[in-house]
Design an enzyme around this catalytic site. Structure first.
Site, PDB file in Angstrom:
ATOM      1  CB  THR A 294      -0.848   0.000   1.315  1.00 53.95           C
ATOM      2  OG1 THR A 294      -1.705  -1.281   1.215  1.00 53.95           O
ATOM      3  CG2 THR A 294      -1.785   1.239   1.315  1.00 53.95           C
TER       4      THR A 294
ATOM      5  CG  HIS B 221      -0.518   0.454  -4.311  1.00 55.05           C
ATOM      6  ND1 HIS B 221      -1.345  -0.452  -3.771  1.00 55.05           N
ATOM      7  CD2 HIS B 221       0.408  -0.270  -5.319  1.00 55.05           C
ATOM      8  CE1 HIS B 221      -1.170  -1.611  -4.369  1.00 55.05           C
ATOM      9  NE2 HIS B 221      -0.044  -1.760  -5.299  1.00 55.05           N
TER      10      HIS B 221
HETATM   11  P1  NAD Z   1       3.475  -8.406  -3.991  1.00 58.00           P
HETATM   12  O1  NAD Z   1       3.045  -7.608  -5.182  1.00 58.00           O
HETATM   13  O2  NAD Z   1       4.933  -8.041  -3.700  1.00 58.00           O
HETATM   14  O3  NAD Z   1       3.666  -9.909  -4.429  1.00 58.00           O
HETATM   15  C1  NAD Z   1       2.980 -10.645  -5.504  1.00 58.00           C
HETATM   16  C2  NAD Z   1       3.670 -11.622  -6.104  1.00 58.00           C
HETATM   17  O4  NAD Z   1       2.960 -12.282  -7.213  1.00 58.00           O
HETATM   18  C3  NAD Z   1       4.997 -11.100  -6.784  1.00 58.00           C
HETATM   19  O5  NAD Z   1       6.175 -11.599  -6.310  1.00 58.00           O
HETATM   20  C4  NAD Z   1       4.731 -11.711  -8.249  1.00 58.00           C
HETATM   21  O6  NAD Z   1       5.979 -11.894  -8.704  1.00 58.00           O
HETATM   22  C5  NAD Z   1       3.842 -12.843  -8.012  1.00 58.00           C
HETATM   23  N1  NAD Z   1       3.038 -13.092  -9.055  1.00 58.00           N
HETATM   24  C6  NAD Z   1       2.473 -12.198 -10.338  1.00 58.00           C
HETATM   25  N2  NAD Z   1       1.920 -12.766 -11.069  1.00 58.00           N
HETATM   26  C7  NAD Z   1       2.179 -14.055 -10.672  1.00 58.00           C
HETATM   27  C8  NAD Z   1       1.735 -15.404 -11.392  1.00 58.00           C
HETATM   28  N3  NAD Z   1       0.883 -15.475 -12.610  1.00 58.00           N
HETATM   29  N4  NAD Z   1       1.673 -16.592 -10.761  1.00 58.00           N
HETATM   30  C9  NAD Z   1       2.405 -16.651  -9.584  1.00 58.00           C
HETATM   31  N5  NAD Z   1       2.813 -15.276  -8.859  1.00 58.00           N
HETATM   32  C10 NAD Z   1       2.671 -14.343  -9.642  1.00 58.00           C
HETATM   33  O7  NAD Z   1       2.379  -8.265  -2.899  1.00 58.00           O
HETATM   34  P2  NAD Z   1       2.151  -8.500  -1.016  1.00 58.00           P
HETATM   35  O8  NAD Z   1       2.695  -7.086  -0.650  1.00 58.00           O
HETATM   36  O9  NAD Z   1       2.935  -9.886  -0.953  1.00 58.00           O
HETATM   37  O10 NAD Z   1       0.765  -8.637  -1.144  1.00 58.00           O
HETATM   38  C11 NAD Z   1       0.201  -9.929  -1.768  1.00 58.00           C
HETATM   39  C12 NAD Z   1      -1.242  -9.610  -2.370  1.00 58.00           C
HETATM   40  O11 NAD Z   1      -2.163  -9.228  -1.166  1.00 58.00           O
HETATM   41  C13 NAD Z   1      -1.338  -8.232  -3.235  1.00 58.00           C
HETATM   42  O12 NAD Z   1      -2.281  -8.424  -4.302  1.00 58.00           O
HETATM   43  C14 NAD Z   1      -1.945  -7.125  -2.237  1.00 58.00           C
HETATM   44  O13 NAD Z   1      -2.531  -6.241  -2.728  1.00 58.00           O
HETATM   45  C15 NAD Z   1      -2.967  -7.962  -1.439  1.00 58.00           C
HETATM   46  N6  NAD Z   1      -3.273  -7.559  -0.068  1.00 58.00           N
HETATM   47  C16 NAD Z   1      -4.531  -7.795   0.187  1.00 58.00           C
HETATM   48  C17 NAD Z   1      -4.868  -7.632   1.630  1.00 58.00           C
HETATM   49  C18 NAD Z   1      -6.334  -7.705   2.083  1.00 58.00           C
HETATM   50  O14 NAD Z   1      -6.711  -7.270   3.096  1.00 58.00           O
HETATM   51  N7  NAD Z   1      -6.979  -8.571   1.279  1.00 58.00           N
HETATM   52  C19 NAD Z   1      -4.040  -6.692   2.499  1.00 58.00           C
HETATM   53  C20 NAD Z   1      -2.632  -6.715   2.020  1.00 58.00           C
HETATM   54  C21 NAD Z   1      -2.385  -6.986   0.742  1.00 58.00           C
END
Ligand code: NAD
Ligand code: ZN
Length: 342
Positions: free
Chosen positions: A40, A43
């Site tokens: 976040t 972002h």
């Molecule tokens: P990040 O963006 O650092 O990690 C995402 C990972 O996914 C990256 O390492 C990327 O290489 C990988 N990826 C992309 N495409 C892929 C594919 N086709 N197959 C496999 N892996 C793939 O994110 P983060 O900080 O670890 O957070 C994880 C996710 O959780 C993010 O989408 C974030 O927005 C979300 N999030 C949600 C909440 C919630 O409350 N729901 C809270 C925090 C974060």
């Protein structure tokens, strides 16, 4: 004090000398020891579409932290000066319908630290007492600073029982990597992890993954079937926010399995509901935030007991002044968790 401000609607953050916040009647003032960069924050830094719609500068960013209480407001009872604390970043109202029925994580009037109110990328932060979690004094400050994302991972993994289960986890970003450790700690038997980055897949191995697959070069579903006697995995955990990964996951879970979704998608996604969900009779959970404070208790127990070692996920540490280096590493995904020291 030094504080990292989102000053203008555009890329970047600015480090500025700022007055120490005044503590409100229901708040505590905390001297921040360690803060951690969340997706976040990135972002907000790069000023993507979500940030444009949500953030109203000027605001101090940052919400994952650990620090010491230095002052408390008049009405504060539960925490005291000297307590070592972290905070639930979802500042719930406590009186809406969802709060009343025991779901403050989906409060109708939710405010988020470092998004709606000034955050923790600063030497001091003022936080409402009701969202403070008092840490054990023996827990490492670095580990205490990442309990909030660790809570995301705990809720995603433990939406149902994981013990004895085979698992596919898509997305080995910082939160997915924590998810690997949680699945291992709670007794998953085979953990398959997919990502696009070999750097991150190496950390996944250190966190307890049995099989890592780079989804850039291989068919994830084929590997999963090979690894599970052709059945598919019992549990699918989505941590990437990639539509491609979601489809890999749904096709790799066995009929009757469970899927938990944490990753946030940039756009609406297309999935084959008939074949991949309904006829397979799978259960899908949307996960947001953490259960307040049930999840925090689990997270603390995991860290205090040493059952979960999160150190492989913490890859970089910078003084607050060098926030730009941290943001750059996060942007290029050449990191796990990046910490900032005010
Ligand atoms: P990040 O963006 O650092 O990690 C995402 C990972 O996914 C990256 O390492 C990327 O290489 C990988 N990826 C992309 N495409 C892929 C594919 N086709 N197959 C496999 N892996 C793939 O994110 P983060 O900080 O670890 O957070 C994880 C996710 O959780 C993010 O989408 C974030 O927005 C979300 N999030 C949600 C909440 C919630 O409350 N729901 C809270 C925090 C974060
Ligand atoms: Zn509420």
């Amino acid at each position: 004090m030094k504080a990292l401000w989102k000053e203008i609607a555009g890329r970047g953050l600015a480090l500025k000398e700022t007055p120490i916040p005044r503590v409100g009647d229901d708040e505590a003032l905390i001297k921040v020891k360690v803060a951690s960069i969340c997706g976040t924050d990135l972002h907000i830094y790069v000023w993507n579409d979500w940030a444009k719609g949500r953030i109203k500068p000027p605001i101090i960013a940052g919400h994952e932290f650990a620090g010491t209480v230095v002052e408390v407001g008049e009405n504060v009872r539960r925490v005291k000066k000297g307590d070592f604390v972290s905070a639930e970043t979802h500042i719930y109202c406590g009186h809406c319908f969802q709060c009343l029925i025991g779901h403050p994580e989906i409060c109708e009037n939710l405010k988020i630290l470092g998004v709606d109110i000034n955050g923790a990328f600063a030497e001091y932060v003022a936080v409402p007492e009701k969202v403070l979690w008092v840490n054990s004094p023996t827990i490492k400050e670095e580990f205490a600073s990442i309990q909030e994302p660790l809570g995301n991972a705990v809720d995603t993994v433990l939406a149902e029982d994981i013990a004895g289960k085979t698992v596919l986890l898509t997305g080995a970003g910082p939160i997915g990597l924590l998810g690997v450790g949680v699945a291992r700690a709670f007794g998953a038997t085979k953990i398959i992890v997919s990502d696009l980055s070999d750097y991150r897949l190496d950390i996944a191995k250190k966190m307890g993954a049995d099989v890592v697959v780079n989804a850039k070069s291989v068919d994830v579903k084929k590997i999963v079937l090979d690894e599970t006697h052709g059945h598919g995995v019992d549990v699918g955990l989505e941590f990437s926010g990639s539509a491609h990964a979601l489809n890999d996951l749904l096709k790799s879970v066995r009929p009757g399995g469970r899927v938990s979704l944490l990753g946030l998608f940039d756009n609406s996604v297309s999935i084959d509901f008939n074949d991949d969900v309904i006829f397979k009779k799978i259960r899908i959970y949307g996960i947001t935030g953490r259960r307040i404070f049930e999840t925090w208790n689990i997270v603390s127990n995991l860290l205090n007991s040493g059952r979960l070692d999160v150190s492989p996920v913490i890859t970089h540490k910078f003084p607050l002044e060098e926030f730009g280096k941290g943001m750059e590493l996060m942007e290029t995904q050449m990191s796990g968790k990046v910490l900032l020291i005010p």
